[in-house]
Write an enzyme that holds these catalytic residues in place. Structure first.
Site, short mmCIF file in Angstrom:
data_model
loop_
_atom_site.label_atom_id
_atom_site.label_comp_id
_atom_site.label_asym_id
_atom_site.label_seq_id
_atom_site.Cartn_x
_atom_site.Cartn_y
_atom_site.Cartn_z
CG HIS A 84 -0.45 0.17 2.52
ND1 HIS A 84 -0.17 -0.89 3.36
CD2 HIS A 84 -0.13 1.29 3.23
CE1 HIS A 84 0.28 -0.43 4.51
NE2 HIS A 84 0.32 0.88 4.46
CG ASP A 220 0.42 -4.22 2.76
OD1 ASP A 220 0.94 -3.67 1.77
OD2 ASP A 220 -0.31 -3.61 3.55
CB SER A 639 2.76 1.55 6.56
OG SER A 639 1.51 1.54 7.18
#
Length: 704
Positions: A84, A220, A639
């Site tokens: 992402h 991810d 992240s």
């Protein structure tokens, strides 16, 4: 104890009872956390994590893009981050004929790697304490605005002096509400290329349904490479640039994890507000979060319908929808967690105990006696303005057309400074932003829906009128390339200015921009008052809690957080085990639901059990570990952060938190807060077996 001594004591003490909570500055680990971390199982030293005199693990951690973390995993500049985090860059490389989002991308060699315009990675060179220099000239009795002006002037000079003397970029950041200041020397690389990217059926598997949830079966990750110019220094994209040679890269350990293993995260957490007062928490719970949740829910519903209807709209809105949905669900979980923890009452109890301590001596009473009342008064005075600000951000600027009205500001500035209109056509790309990034009918529906909500909750205005919105989408120049070309073909300045002035999107943008600017200026004054209060509030808390650790709120600077690999019991009758596997992803897969549509190639690997060295045995059957839970204190910005074992070897990539624990940005509950980690074995399995790109894996330093 004066302020300087207070914060020296604040930084030098840590307690094992707070081992899981906290986002710690790496250059202070040796004094603050090393003993605690080693007591929990760490096998390396603090200087292995941060050292300016020789290569350390900090040299393998990067700011990826504008708000994520990445890690260097080879001596040729290979970087792993979250899927992402790289999504918008890959979206920019995609088209209907080359849909790297749906189909993925795997370079067969370095020559096939794709340049990513606008993408960058940034290294931290060193961190210096510049508190004394920043506060030089700040005198007792100065107003808050005067103090800010002096500090800002000092910061500007410091940043310039460091840059001029070292050649590196320099950025000063505030900590503990302007009590402490650190300067970060950085180096940014802008030639970044895409190496490997799993398709949405892996990298976004589970979509919004599984976001912030457990078990989580999302692969991810994405793989990129840093390229450098001569001397291994930053340089714009050029065909003859070479792969960057890092000072340090992470070793990858595929030995696996077990419950209660020590683990830590190294990255750039974005923003936390752990020291909010009860009134500050009430503002989040009663105003900000409910408004954001309701408005984003309406916006997402319209977007989702459009994306399901047409492939081109899916590509156009994919990254935007993901970003909106991410925080929508986060805020829902945050609100739930704060309610479960009775956060307002908990804060009030802590404040009552603090004020009882304050009242015990005349000196404390004089310094801090009215502090909470002052803060309460400020929060009360800004309620309506906070509400308006949320509606501006989540309703008014949800309209891409109205937001794009700001493009005219750039064009008008260009016209005002240019000597000839002959090159007016160069402004076309500026004016085409709305058409390139949005769908007219979808955006119109979003605008009609959310402006009606603004109309009902903030107040009536002609620009939120249904008929005005219809006229705007039918007549604005920004909704048609042909209309833009007509504007750019004009050769009289007064004609151009008149046409722009009449554009309804420009008129709406000017109106709302003016309203929000006025509102923001008033809020900014309140924030100055609150910052001054919180400066004193933290001083009082530190003195009152003498012997307990404090850590600064996250502010997108490099931090270390540590804990254990462990599951959680989030509610009565529920238990989340620490690990999930490929088997669970296959069980969830459903070709009829796009979020759970798994690529056939991955299903084939599952059927043949072709897992290679990444296989583990669960309940007597072979599978691939996919993700695990840990008790590291993380937030947005973490992240893509490397998740590391006791030896400082990479075992996974941080990519989420569980929904029930997202209130950790405001209130950390060690019994509930867990971060979600993509197991590095799944990353390597997907690259090697699914992507058939073993050459990428072979480049990494992998230990068993």
């Amino acid at each position: 104890m004066n302020v300087k001594l207070i914060f020296l004591a604040l930084f030098l003490y840590t307690g094992t009872a707070f081992g899981k909570e906290g986002m710690w500055l790496p250059f202070l680990l040796e004094k603050m956390n090393e003993k605690d971390m080693q007591g929990m199982g760490m096998k390396i030293k603090a200087r292995d994590i941060y050292d300016i005199n020789q290569g350390s693990l900090k040299d393998a951690v990067v700011i990826f893009g504008g708000g994520c973390t990445g890690e260097v995993v080879s001596n040729q500049g290979l970087v792993i981050t979250n899927h992402h985090c790289g999504y918008s860059a890959v979206q920019g490389l995609s088209s209907v004929s080359h849909d790297y989002l749906s189909n993925g991308f795997w370079a067969k060699n370095q020559q096939e790697e794709l340049p990513c315009p606008g993408l960058s990675v940034t290294f931290i060179i060193r961190i210096d304490d510049v508190t004394a220099q920043v506060k030089n000239g700040v005198l007792a009795g100065m107003s808050d605005s005067a103090k800010t002006q002096v500090r800002n002037g000092n910061i500007e000079k410091l940043q310039k002096r460091y840059k001029d003397s070292t050649g590196y970029d320099a950025l000063v950041k505030s900590f503990f509400y302007d009590n402490t200041f650190y300067l970060f020397m950085t180096e940014k690389y802008t030639d970044i290329r895409l190496v490997g990217f799993p398709p949405n059926g892996i990298g976004k598997f589970g979509g919004d349904t599984d976001n912030w949830a457990w078990p989580r079966h999302t692969g991810d990750f994405g793989v990129f490479r840093i390229y450098a110019g001569k001397g291994n220094k930053p340089a714009p994209y050029a065909v003859d640039n070479k792969p960057f040679v890092p000072r340090r890269s992470f070793t990858i350990n595929i030995g696996g994890v077990k419950e209660n293993d020590f683990t830590w995260v190294y990255g750039f957490p974005g923003r936390t507000t752990e020291y909010l007062s009860s009134d500050g928490v009430a503002e989040v719970m009663n105003i900000s979060d409910p408004i954001r949740i309701a408005l984003r829910e309406a916006r997402l519903g319209i977007m989702d319908e459009a994306m399901r209807r047409e492939k081109s709209l899916f590509i156009k809105y994919a990254a935007k929808q993901a970003g909106i949905a991410n925080y929508y669900k986060k805020w829902k979980g945050e609100l739930l967690g704060l309610r479960i923890n009775e956060a307002i009452d908990k804060k009030k109890k802590q404040e009552a105990e603090l004020m009882q301590w304050v009242a015990a001596t005349p000196e404390r009473k004089s310094a801090y006696g009215t502090l909470l009342q002052d803060m309460q008064s400020i929060y009360k005075s800004q309620k309506e303005r906070v509400k308006r600000n949320e509606y501006f951000n989540e309703a008014i600027w949800a309209s891409d057309l109205v937001k794009s009205g700001s493009a005219y500001k750039s064009v008008l500035k260009w016209i005002d400074t240019c000597k000839s209109l002959d090159s007016l056509s160069t402004q076309k790309s500026t004016l085409m932003g709305f058409l390139q990034g949005s769908d007219v009918e979808t955006d119109k529906k979003i605008t009609q829906t959310l402006y009606a909500t603004y109309h009902a909750n903030i107040g009536a205005t002609s620009y939120t009128d249904y008929d005005y919105i219809n006229r705007m989408y039918s007549s604005s120049l920004l909704t048609s390339e042909e209309k833009i070309d007509v504007l750019l073909s004009l050769n009289k300045k007064e004609d151009i200015l008149e046409l722009i002035a009449l554009d309804p999107a420009y008129k709406a943008w000017k109106y709302f921009d003016s309203l929000q600017t006025e509102n923001a200026n008033a809020l900014r004054k309140n924030q100055l008052l609150l910052t001054a209060c919180y400066e004193k509030y933290l001083q009082a808390l530190q003195l009152y809690r003498s012997g307990k650790a404090f850590y600064p709120d996250a502010n997108s600077t490099l931090r270390v957080t540590y804990g254990k690999v462990e599951g959680v019991t989030p509610a009565d009758g529920m238990k989340y085990t620490f690990q999930c596997t490929l088997d669970g992803a296959v069980q969830k897969s459903n070709d009829e639901v796009e979020e759970f549509r798994m690529p056939e190639g991955l299903k084939a690997l599952y059927r043949t059990k072709d897992y290679g060295r990444y296989a583990i045995t669960v309940n007597g059957k072979p599978t691939v570990p996919l993700a695990f839970l840990a008790s590291n204190h993380t937030t947005g910005g973490n992240s893509g952060s490397p998740v590391l074992n006791a030896k400082g070897e990479m075992i996974g990539t941080n990519f989420d938190r569980i929904w029930e624990g997202t209130m950790s940005d405001i209130l950390f509950d060690p019994n509930l807060c867990r971060n979600v980690v993509l197991d590095v074995r799944y990353t390597l399995f997907i690259i090697e077996k699914f992507g058939k790109a073993k050459w990428i894996v072979d480049e990494m330093n992998i230990v068993p």
